[in-house]
Design a protein around this motif. Structure first.
Motif, PDB file in Angstrom:
ATOM      1  N   HIS A  53       3.708   9.481  22.667  1.00 31.53           N
ATOM      2  CA  HIS A  53       2.942  10.704  22.510  1.00 31.53           C
ATOM      3  C   HIS A  53       3.290  11.682  23.632  1.00 31.53           C
ATOM      4  O   HIS A  53       3.496  11.294  24.768  1.00 31.53           O
ATOM      5  CB  HIS A  53       1.435  10.419  22.540  1.00 31.53           C
ATOM      6  N   ALA A  81       5.686   4.855   8.658  1.00 34.33           N
ATOM      7  CA  ALA A  81       5.672   3.775   9.651  1.00 34.33           C
ATOM      8  C   ALA A  81       4.618   4.075  10.710  1.00 34.33           C
ATOM      9  O   ALA A  81       4.333   5.244  11.015  1.00 34.33           O
ATOM     10  CB  ALA A  81       7.042   3.655  10.297  1.00 34.33           C
ATOM     11  N   LEU A  82       4.036   3.037  11.251  1.00 37.79           N
ATOM     12  CA  LEU A  82       3.067   3.196  12.338  1.00 37.79           C
ATOM     13  C   LEU A  82       3.794   3.568  13.626  1.00 37.79           C
ATOM     14  O   LEU A  82       4.960   3.202  13.802  1.00 37.79           O
ATOM     15  CB  LEU A  82       2.293   1.892  12.539  1.00 37.79           C
ATOM     16  N   PRO A  83       3.122   4.253  14.526  1.00 38.34           N
ATOM     17  CA  PRO A  83       3.755   4.535  15.818  1.00 38.34           C
ATOM     18  C   PRO A  83       4.077   3.223  16.529  1.00 38.34           C
ATOM     19  O   PRO A  83       3.325   2.248  16.417  1.00 38.34           O
ATOM     20  CB  PRO A  83       2.693   5.316  16.590  1.00 38.34           C
ATOM     21  N   SER A  84       5.181   3.204  17.255  1.00 27.62           N
ATOM     22  CA  SER A  84       5.583   1.964  17.913  1.00 27.62           C
ATOM     23  C   SER A  84       4.843   1.737  19.223  1.00 27.62           C
ATOM     24  O   SER A  84       4.699   0.618  19.669  1.00 27.62           O
ATOM     25  CB  SER A  84       7.092   1.935  18.147  1.00 27.62           C
ATOM     26  N   SER A  85       4.410   2.821  19.891  1.00 26.44           N
ATOM     27  CA  SER A  85       3.639   2.655  21.123  1.00 26.44           C
ATOM     28  C   SER A  85       2.954   3.967  21.482  1.00 26.44           C
ATOM     29  O   SER A  85       3.301   5.031  20.984  1.00 26.44           O
ATOM     30  CB  SER A  85       4.544   2.218  22.280  1.00 26.44           C
ATOM     31  N   HIS A  86       1.984   3.884  22.382  1.00 24.91           N
ATOM     32  CA  HIS A  86       1.275   5.086  22.825  1.00 24.91           C
ATOM     33  C   HIS A  86       2.150   5.920  23.752  1.00 24.91           C
ATOM     34  O   HIS A  86       1.915   7.101  23.926  1.00 24.91           O
ATOM     35  CB  HIS A  86      -0.014   4.703  23.551  1.00 24.91           C
ATOM     36  N   TRP A  96       0.847  -1.194   0.000  1.00 20.08           N
ATOM     37  CA  TRP A  96       0.000   0.000   0.000  1.00 20.08           C
ATOM     38  C   TRP A  96       0.879   1.239   0.000  1.00 20.08           C
ATOM     39  O   TRP A  96       1.892   1.298   0.698  1.00 20.08           O
ATOM     40  CB  TRP A  96      -0.911   0.004   1.224  1.00 20.08           C
ATOM     41  N   LEU A 125       3.874   4.527   2.522  1.00 24.78           N
ATOM     42  CA  LEU A 125       3.145   4.912   3.731  1.00 24.78           C
ATOM     43  C   LEU A 125       4.137   5.119   4.863  1.00 24.78           C
ATOM     44  O   LEU A 125       5.152   4.409   4.950  1.00 24.78           O
ATOM     45  CB  LEU A 125       2.153   3.816   4.129  1.00 24.78           C
TER      46      LEU A 125
END
Length: 72
Positions: A67, A59-64, A16, A57
């Motif tokens: 933030h 990369a997705l965040p690795s953890s909350h 994607w 795309l």
């Protein structure tokens, strides 16, 4: 990440990517069809002629926990 012109290079098949065709869309490159194209998440086909650029795309965040405390 930078936008890659379609004429310079096509994305890897089956991954994607973001597409630019006057607006930003998400799509997947398919070359194993009669007329190579992109497909959007609803499986609508987008002709290569209608897409000018693509970008991987992010990369997705690795953890909350990454933030900041000011983010909602």
């Amino acid at each position: 990440m930078k936008w890659v012109p379609i004429k310079a290079r096509l994305p890897e098949e089956g991954k994607w990517v973001l597409l630019w065709r006057g607006c930003v869309e998400m799509g997947i490159y398919e070359s194993n069809v009669i007329d190579p194209c992109f497909s959007d998440p609803d499986r609508n086909y987008l002709k290569l002629d209608n897409v000018t650029h693509w970008m991987p795309l992010p990369a997705l965040p690795s953890s909350h926990s990454e933030h900041s405390e000011t983010e909602p």
